[in-house]
Write an enzyme that holds these catalytic residues in place. Structure first.
Site, short mmCIF file in Angstrom:
data_model
loop_
_atom_site.label_atom_id
_atom_site.label_comp_id
_atom_site.label_asym_id
_atom_site.label_seq_id
_atom_site.Cartn_x
_atom_site.Cartn_y
_atom_site.Cartn_z
N ARG A 67 0.84 -1.21 0.00
CA ARG A 67 0.00 0.00 0.00
C ARG A 67 0.87 1.26 0.00
O ARG A 67 0.44 2.34 -0.38
CB ARG A 67 -0.96 0.01 1.20
CG ARG A 67 -1.76 1.30 1.31
CD ARG A 67 -3.06 1.19 2.11
NE ARG A 67 -2.95 0.42 3.31
CZ ARG A 67 -2.33 0.83 4.44
NH1 ARG A 67 -1.77 2.02 4.49
NH2 ARG A 67 -2.30 0.05 5.49
N TYR A 122 -16.44 16.77 -15.72
CA TYR A 122 -16.88 15.38 -15.76
C TYR A 122 -17.99 15.19 -14.71
O TYR A 122 -17.90 15.71 -13.59
CB TYR A 122 -15.68 14.48 -15.43
CG TYR A 122 -16.02 13.03 -15.29
CD1 TYR A 122 -16.40 12.27 -16.39
CD2 TYR A 122 -15.95 12.40 -14.05
CE1 TYR A 122 -16.71 10.93 -16.25
CE2 TYR A 122 -16.25 11.06 -13.91
CZ TYR A 122 -16.63 10.33 -15.01
OH TYR A 122 -16.94 9.00 -14.87
N ASP A 187 -7.97 18.64 -15.34
CA ASP A 187 -8.29 17.29 -15.78
C ASP A 187 -7.90 17.19 -17.25
O ASP A 187 -8.53 17.79 -18.11
CB ASP A 187 -9.79 17.01 -15.57
CG ASP A 187 -10.14 15.54 -15.82
OD1 ASP A 187 -9.50 14.92 -16.71
OD2 ASP A 187 -11.06 15.01 -15.16
N LYS A 212 -9.02 5.82 -19.60
CA LYS A 212 -9.41 6.25 -20.94
C LYS A 212 -8.24 6.11 -21.91
O LYS A 212 -7.83 4.99 -22.18
CB LYS A 212 -9.95 7.68 -20.86
CG LYS A 212 -10.92 7.92 -19.68
CD LYS A 212 -12.23 7.16 -19.80
CE LYS A 212 -13.06 7.13 -18.52
NZ LYS A 212 -13.39 8.43 -17.94
C1 PLP Z 1 -13.79 8.95 -16.66
C2 PLP Z 1 -13.36 10.30 -16.24
C3 PLP Z 1 -13.04 10.58 -14.90
C4 PLP Z 1 -13.18 9.54 -13.79
O1 PLP Z 1 -12.27 8.51 -13.98
P1 PLP Z 1 -12.52 6.99 -13.47
O2 PLP Z 1 -11.28 6.29 -13.93
O3 PLP Z 1 -13.77 6.51 -14.13
O4 PLP Z 1 -12.66 7.05 -12.00
C5 PLP Z 1 -12.61 11.86 -14.59
N1 PLP Z 1 -12.50 12.81 -15.53
C6 PLP Z 1 -12.80 12.59 -16.82
C7 PLP Z 1 -12.67 13.68 -17.82
C8 PLP Z 1 -13.25 11.33 -17.22
O5 PLP Z 1 -13.57 11.11 -18.51
#
Ligand code: PLP
Length: 389
Positions: A67, A122, A187, A212
């Site tokens: 961890r 998001y 982000d 993603k």
């Molecule tokens: C999917 C997404 C998130 C969240 O990510 P997870 O891996 O699903 O927790 C945050 N910001 C954006 C722009 C996203 O597309």
């Protein structure tokens, strides 16, 4: 192996793999140990303390416990940091675990609970902020309202560009200037470091849902934040204490994904421009949201991005029922949430990803979002054409 003169394509293939040849291996090793032998009590205790307070690596030859630190995860972090032009990166179990860690480190843990959030965000991030579940209090605003929204107790400014789902671009430098020294989190999930490196424009943190584009194959959930070493210490401490760690198997897949990230992003982007151009000529489409087709985005695009990316959204002339028909009529596109994989996806933000967002900030019901993958553009266009007619 890295040098300033290497392009991101070259860095993507080599970064974080520096020591492999010394060990006589070529592919990335996966270390699954949950615990690590301790040389002696003193050294073990010292190493534990180093890691639990956010140190970069174990002190005296033992990582102690998984961890706190894992070499497979650390290698992925080092690779991602190189691509983001960052001193460090800290990986988490998911994109939302990354957002949570940033809020805990910058806001809750500093007794600066106020967050300035530039909408649109998001859906999950918007929802987390709106619930105040982590002890934060959010003020939502537009770009030009950031400076007036800042308070004494503001711990973080958060923004997303290109934004989800309508692909609006936000000038990172402008928000950083208005933030006046308050840490700014960008982000960067939609752009990836291939198209945008937020730290170069003054951001404190560049965050990814690595689920993603970075993973890119729809088979791993993860998150990562690129930042200075100073900020990384705070994030690692939160991670060690709260436990939102990335599994080494996930880190391996994400690191493997980095190697092809530039090629995938460039190819999908090329196709996205063709699909967006074609959609713009279709009667069933009222409006195309794509930074590469939008003259209002041109200035910000040129100032901070190397290309418009591979996410496209459309407003249907026929409203919600047309959106329903399109999402259920496609065959090659998969009707599914998520994005950034090798295969193309289509989804309805208002009904799905942005469902938890308050109605006034929710995208309208006639908007459909497309994540363009690596299929041939003519096949994707033919699929859309069939579904629209
Ligand atoms: C999917 C997404 C998130 C969240 O990510 P997870 O891996 O699903 O927790 C945050 N910001 C954006 C722009 C996203 O597309």
């Amino acid at each position: 192996m890295q040098s300033e003169s290497h392009t991101i394509e070259t860095q993507a293939v080599h970064a974080g793999r520096e020591e492999l040849a010394d060990w006589g291996v070529h592919a990335l090793p996966i270390d699954l140990s949950t615990t690590n032998p301790l040389p002696d009590i003193e050294a073990g205790g010292h190493s534990y303390e180093t890691m639990a307070t956010g140190g970069r690596q174990p002190a005296e030859g033992s990582a102690v416990y998984a961890r706190l630190w894992n070499p497979t995860v650390a290698r992925f972090e080092s690779g991602l940091a190189t691509l983001e032009n960052a001193e460090a990166a800290v990986a988490f179990a998911s994109g939302m675990a990354s957002v949570s860690a940033a809020l805990l480190a910058m806001c809750t843990g500093q007794n600066k609970p106020h967050v300035v959030a530039v909408r649109p965000l998001y859906g999950g991030t918007d929802h987390l902020l709106n619930t105040g579940m982590l002890g934060t209090e959010a003020t939502y605003c537009a770009v030009d309202e950031v400076s007036s929204a800042i308070r004494e107790d503001t711990g973080l400014v958060i923004l997303e560009t290109p934004a989800n789902p309508t692909l609006e671009l936000v000038s990172i430098a402008e928000v950083v200037e208005q933030a006046g020294g308050v840490p700014v989190l960008v982000d960067n999930t939609f752009a990836t470091p291939v198209l945008q490196q937020p730290l170069d424009h003054g951001a404190t943190m560049s965050l990814h849902s690595a689920t993603k584009y970075i993973g890119g194959h729809g088979d791993v959930v993860g998150g990562v934040i690129a930042c200075s070493e100073e900020t990384a210490v705070q994030l690692r401490q939160v991670r060690a204490v709260t436990g939102g760690i990335l599994h080494p198997m996930g880190a391996y897949l994400l690191h493997r994904g980095l190697a092809t990230l530039p090629m995938r992003v460039h190819r999908a982007q090329q196709t996205a421009q063709q699909v967006a151009d074609w959609l713009g000529t279709h009667d069933a489409i009222d409006q195309v949201f794509y930074p590469g087709s939008d003259s209002e985005s041109a200035g910000v695009l040129a100032g901070q991005m190397r290309g418009p990316g591979a996410m496209v959204a459309v407003r249907m002339s026929g409203g919600y029922s047309a959106a329903e028909k399109l999402t259920s009529g496609v065959r090659l596109f998969t009707h599914a949430v998520s994005l950034g994989g090798v295969d193309s996806l289509i989804q309805h933000p208002a009904a799905l990803t942005h469902r938890p967002v308050t109605p006034e900030a929710r995208p309208s019901a006639d908007v459909v979002r497309l994540s363009i993958g690596l299929e041939a553009p003519e096949d994707l266009i033919a699929d859309l054409d069939r579904a629209l007619s």
